[in-house]
Design a protein around this motif. Structure first.
Motif, PDB file in Angstrom:
ATOM      1  N   GLU A  32       0.828  -1.208   0.000  1.00  0.00           N
ATOM      2  CA  GLU A  32       0.000   0.000   0.000  1.00  0.00           C
ATOM      3  C   GLU A  32       0.861   1.258   0.000  1.00  0.00           C
ATOM      4  N   THR A  33       1.956   1.227   0.713  1.00  0.00           N
ATOM      5  CA  THR A  33       2.861   2.378   0.754  1.00  0.00           C
ATOM      6  C   THR A  33       3.487   2.591  -0.621  1.00  0.00           C
ATOM      7  N   GLN A  34       3.930   1.515  -1.243  1.00  0.00           N
ATOM      8  CA  GLN A  34       4.508   1.610  -2.576  1.00  0.00           C
ATOM      9  C   GLN A  34       3.482   2.135  -3.574  1.00  0.00           C
ATOM     10  N   LYS A  35       2.263   1.650  -3.466  1.00  0.00           N
ATOM     11  CA  LYS A  35       1.181   2.098  -4.335  1.00  0.00           C
ATOM     12  C   LYS A  35       0.975   3.611  -4.171  1.00  0.00           C
ATOM     13  N   TYR A  36       0.962   4.067  -2.924  1.00  0.00           N
ATOM     14  CA  TYR A  36       0.795   5.494  -2.653  1.00  0.00           C
ATOM     15  C   TYR A  36       1.943   6.291  -3.273  1.00  0.00           C
ATOM     16  N   TYR A  37       3.183   5.869  -3.027  1.00  0.00           N
ATOM     17  CA  TYR A  37       4.334   6.593  -3.572  1.00  0.00           C
ATOM     18  C   TYR A  37       4.234   6.703  -5.097  1.00  0.00           C
ATOM     19  N   PHE A  38       3.908   5.602  -5.734  1.00  0.00           N
ATOM     20  CA  PHE A  38       3.841   5.568  -7.185  1.00  0.00           C
ATOM     21  C   PHE A  38       2.740   6.492  -7.714  1.00  0.00           C
ATOM     22  N   LEU A  39       1.526   6.289  -7.238  1.00  0.00           N
ATOM     23  CA  LEU A  39       0.400   7.066  -7.757  1.00  0.00           C
ATOM     24  C   LEU A  39       0.508   8.554  -7.406  1.00  0.00           C
ATOM     25  N   GLU A  40       0.958   8.850  -6.209  1.00  0.00           N
ATOM     26  CA  GLU A  40       1.083  10.245  -5.788  1.00  0.00           C
ATOM     27  C   GLU A  40       2.192  10.946  -6.571  1.00  0.00           C
ATOM     28  N   SER A  41       3.286  10.242  -6.865  1.00  0.00           N
ATOM     29  CA  SER A  41       4.352  10.857  -7.664  1.00  0.00           C
ATOM     30  C   SER A  41       3.830  11.222  -9.047  1.00  0.00           C
ATOM     31  N   LEU A  42       3.058  10.336  -9.642  1.00  0.00           N
ATOM     32  CA  LEU A  42       2.479  10.622 -10.957  1.00  0.00           C
ATOM     33  C   LEU A  42       1.538  11.820 -10.892  1.00  0.00           C
ATOM     34  N   GLN A  43       0.701  11.837  -9.876  1.00  0.00           N
ATOM     35  CA  GLN A  43      -0.287  12.904  -9.753  1.00  0.00           C
ATOM     36  C   GLN A  43       0.380  14.266  -9.534  1.00  0.00           C
ATOM     37  N   LEU A  44       1.352  14.326  -8.647  1.00  0.00           N
ATOM     38  CA  LEU A  44       2.027  15.592  -8.368  1.00  0.00           C
ATOM     39  C   LEU A  44       2.740  16.142  -9.602  1.00  0.00           C
ATOM     40  N   ASP A  70       9.029  18.684  -7.431  1.00  0.00           N
ATOM     41  CA  ASP A  70      10.062  18.193  -6.515  1.00  0.00           C
ATOM     42  C   ASP A  70       9.494  17.167  -5.538  1.00  0.00           C
ATOM     43  N   GLN A  71       8.293  17.414  -5.033  1.00  0.00           N
ATOM     44  CA  GLN A  71       7.649  16.463  -4.122  1.00  0.00           C
ATOM     45  C   GLN A  71       7.370  15.146  -4.843  1.00  0.00           C
ATOM     46  N   GLY A  72       6.915  15.246  -6.090  1.00  0.00           N
ATOM     47  CA  GLY A  72       6.673  14.044  -6.880  1.00  0.00           C
ATOM     48  C   GLY A  72       7.945  13.253  -7.123  1.00  0.00           C
ATOM     49  N   LEU A  73       9.025  13.964  -7.392  1.00  0.00           N
ATOM     50  CA  LEU A  73      10.312  13.298  -7.611  1.00  0.00           C
ATOM     51  C   LEU A  73      10.788  12.618  -6.334  1.00  0.00           C
ATOM     52  N   LYS A  74      10.613  13.286  -5.223  1.00  0.00           N
ATOM     53  CA  LYS A  74      11.018  12.701  -3.940  1.00  0.00           C
ATOM     54  C   LYS A  74      10.251  11.396  -3.689  1.00  0.00           C
ATOM     55  N   LEU A  75       8.964  11.374  -3.966  1.00  0.00           N
ATOM     56  CA  LEU A  75       8.185  10.148  -3.804  1.00  0.00           C
ATOM     57  C   LEU A  75       8.604   9.091  -4.824  1.00  0.00           C
ATOM     58  N   ALA A  76       8.905   9.527  -6.041  1.00  0.00           N
ATOM     59  CA  ALA A  76       9.303   8.586  -7.096  1.00  0.00           C
ATOM     60  C   ALA A  76      10.551   7.807  -6.691  1.00  0.00           C
ATOM     61  N   PHE A  77      11.460   8.471  -5.984  1.00  0.00           N
ATOM     62  CA  PHE A  77      12.670   7.790  -5.525  1.00  0.00           C
ATOM     63  C   PHE A  77      12.355   6.715  -4.482  1.00  0.00           C
ATOM     64  N   GLN A  78      11.196   6.793  -3.848  1.00  0.00           N
ATOM     65  CA  GLN A  78      10.813   5.822  -2.822  1.00  0.00           C
ATOM     66  C   GLN A  78      10.176   4.555  -3.418  1.00  0.00           C
ATOM     67  N   VAL A  79       9.790   4.612  -4.684  1.00  0.00           N
ATOM     68  CA  VAL A  79       9.132   3.478  -5.325  1.00  0.00           C
ATOM     69  C   VAL A  79      10.187   2.429  -5.666  1.00  0.00           C
TER      70      VAL A  79
END
Length: 146
Positions: A32-44, A70-79
């Protein structure tokens, strides 16, 4: 004496059962965390892109869009690549090669005032958009099974 032997065995079985449940629950949380990081990075990043494409924008609009990027990129690195490969065999490679690298090049190009690097970032993001348009429905079906 018999009771003393059974109790440790029962306790061991309970501990093993709890450990198995905890592992499963932990995997679900990670997914679920990975899903959030992925989808939120795309959305941002998508929101940032839409903001930057508007004809009339203030400096504050531009700064807000870059902050979202930048926030999206930061999340993208977490995927994690492992998570992406479970969704689509090509997703991990394309996410890294086109999405993340595109954002990085675009942002670095802005910071350095390097128009060529910005253009390269936009070219990579266009490649990502092409891949995502073709694969989005099948990937989202795996992300949100019914």
């Amino acid at each position: 004496m018999r009771r003393q032997i059974i109790y440790p065995i029962s306790l061991a079985i309970v501990i093993l059962t709890l450990a198995a449940c905890s592992s499963s629950d932990e995997e679900e949380v990670v997914t679920e965390t990975q899903k959030y990081y992925f989808l939120e990075s795309l959305q941002l990043v998508e929101q940032a892109g839409r903001s930057l494409q508007r004809k009339s924008k203030t400096q504050q609009d531009i700064q807000g869009a870059l902050t979202r990027m930048d926030q999206g990129l930061k999340l993208a690195f977490q995927v994690e690549n492992k998570f992406l490969k479970q969704l689509d065999a090509r997703l991990g490679k394309n996410y890294q090669r086109y999405f993340i690298k595109g954002i990085e090049d675009y942002r670095l190009g802005i910071e350095a005032g390097d128009r060529a690097q910005q253009q390269n970032g936009l070219r990579l993001l266009a490649q990502w958009a092409k891949f995502w348009a073709a694969s989005q429905s099948s990937i989202e079906a795996k992300l949100h099974p019914q």
